[in-house]
Design a protein around this motif. Sequence first.
Motif, PDB file in Angstrom:
ATOM      1  N   VAL A 135      71.861  72.118  35.897  1.00  0.00           N
ATOM      2  CA  VAL A 135      71.248  72.661  36.966  1.00  0.00           C
ATOM      3  C   VAL A 135      71.787  72.308  38.231  1.00  0.00           C
ATOM      4  CG1 VAL A 135      68.813  72.486  38.177  1.00  0.00           C
ATOM      5  CG2 VAL A 135      68.844  72.080  35.695  1.00  0.00           C
ATOM      6  N   GLY A 136      72.006  73.336  38.955  1.00  0.00           N
ATOM      7  CA  GLY A 136      72.781  73.046  40.459  1.00  0.00           C
ATOM      8  C   GLY A 136      72.682  74.298  41.172  1.00  0.00           C
ATOM      9  N   PRO A 137      73.487  74.140  42.173  1.00  0.00           N
ATOM     10  CA  PRO A 137      73.679  75.419  43.059  1.00  0.00           C
ATOM     11  C   PRO A 137      74.610  76.464  42.846  1.00  0.00           C
ATOM     12  CG  PRO A 137      74.775  73.474  44.159  1.00  0.00           C
ATOM     13  CD  PRO A 137      74.091  72.870  43.180  1.00  0.00           C
ATOM     14  N   ASP A 236      71.400  82.000  30.642  1.00  0.00           N
ATOM     15  CA  ASP A 236      71.810  82.024  32.191  1.00  0.00           C
ATOM     16  C   ASP A 236      70.592  82.356  33.333  1.00  0.00           C
ATOM     17  OD1 ASP A 236      73.832  81.573  34.096  1.00  0.00           O
ATOM     18  OD2 ASP A 236      74.225  83.873  34.318  1.00  0.00           O
ATOM     19  N   GLU A 237      70.819  82.173  34.177  1.00  0.00           N
ATOM     20  CA  GLU A 237      69.823  82.008  35.504  1.00  0.00           C
ATOM     21  C   GLU A 237      68.256  81.806  34.816  1.00  0.00           C
ATOM     22  OE1 GLU A 237      70.464  83.023  38.406  1.00  0.00           O
ATOM     23  OE2 GLU A 237      72.409  83.750  38.244  1.00  0.00           O
ATOM     24  N   VAL A 261      71.810  76.048  28.691  1.00  0.00           N
ATOM     25  CA  VAL A 261      70.843  76.538  29.793  1.00  0.00           C
ATOM     26  C   VAL A 261      71.335  76.300  31.040  1.00  0.00           C
ATOM     27  CG1 VAL A 261      68.456  76.832  30.569  1.00  0.00           C
ATOM     28  CG2 VAL A 261      68.836  76.275  28.194  1.00  0.00           C
ATOM     29  N   THR A 262      71.492  77.221  31.969  1.00  0.00           N
ATOM     30  CA  THR A 262      71.860  76.943  33.357  1.00  0.00           C
ATOM     31  C   THR A 262      71.101  77.677  34.268  1.00  0.00           C
ATOM     32  OG1 THR A 262      73.338  79.003  33.327  1.00  0.00           O
ATOM     33  CG2 THR A 262      74.432  77.232  32.429  1.00  0.00           C
ATOM     34  N   GLY A 263      70.972  77.222  35.374  1.00  0.00           N
ATOM     35  CA  GLY A 263      69.952  77.738  36.380  1.00  0.00           C
ATOM     36  C   GLY A 263      70.310  76.887  38.080  1.00  0.00           C
ATOM     37  N   GLY A 277      60.269  78.197  34.205  1.00  0.00           N
ATOM     38  CA  GLY A 277      60.269  77.543  32.754  1.00  0.00           C
ATOM     39  C   GLY A 277      61.455  76.355  33.133  1.00  0.00           C
ATOM     40  N   LEU A 278      62.667  76.660  33.801  1.00  0.00           N
ATOM     41  CA  LEU A 278      63.471  75.773  33.945  1.00  0.00           C
ATOM     42  C   LEU A 278      63.010  74.341  34.751  1.00  0.00           C
ATOM     43  CD1 LEU A 278      66.499  74.735  33.688  1.00  0.00           C
ATOM     44  CD2 LEU A 278      67.087  76.013  35.628  1.00  0.00           C
TER      45      LEU A 278
END
Length: 339
Positions: A135-137, A236-237, A261-263, A277-278
Amino acid sequence: MQKIVRFTSIETISKIFGSYDANVRLIEKRLGVDISSRSDASGDAVLIDGDEGSVTCAEKAIKYLAKIADYNEDISDNQVNYVIDMVSDGHEDQLIAPGDDCICITTRGKPIKAKTVGQKQYVDAIKNNTIVLGVGPAGTGKTFLAVAMAVKALRDKQVNRIILTRPAVEAGEKLGFLPGDLQNKIDPYLRPLYDALYEMMGAENYQRHLEKNTIEVAPLAYMRGRTLDDSFIILDEAQNATPEQMKMFLTRLGFGSKAVVTGDLTQTDLPFGKKSGLAEAVKILDGIEDIAIHSFSDRDVVRHRLVQKIILAYDKYDRKRAQTQAEEKKNSRSFRVKN
């Protein structure tokens, strides 16, 4: 105070200084020192002039940049800024040794590896856990490094296939009216994943894997009802996945598989009032063994320096807005009590 840093090669000094001395000008501007090169009977050296604290930081930064130069890596302004930030905060011991932990090599022969401490921790988390939530910018390498790890796992025969998926936020009518077959319809949503795969595998090699179903790219909705064994799965996203979709995805995991899982929780495109959901998964899954939650910071941004400044500006704006809303709510409640 003056400090002389000696080097065995003028080529190393040239790489540290950069094109038109851009790297050194950046160090001078950030740390308030004067830097010059010189050659004498004792060899080639860099002379640093300024106050003691600034000279010490500049010396540490230059010595680390020399390691990068000796490894024949290009030195970007992003790297210079990152090194300055780390040594200024007293974290120079955390800087990653050049050449360490190369994940894989691109088709152009460029090594892919973590560039920041946060990225190194993220890569280690993927190595050591079955599920990782990154998780991050924007610009922190969440997706790119995850795809690199997936390609490495496939090449090392740790998994039999790579599955890449993304929520198609505009599913339904807009997706349905796009021309072509399913692949044509979902391509616009999955283009960033394709770009990363092309860079690491080449277009032709990627196409061969796609035809053999070794690589599968599909919208998140098409994951329902499946059990994914011996796979490296990337969502992704994920900030655009609903809680129901996230639960569905996480429960697809089969034996011998990994999931990443990235977002970016600040860039949710879900309809107003709909939970991410993230965001929910980060709260629910925290502390579960074999699941790692890694948070990137603005310092891990490896895109243009302005991206980092934009992220910080938006964070400052959001904090100010939240504070204003809290004060307005408090004043409104106080007014109702009085009346």
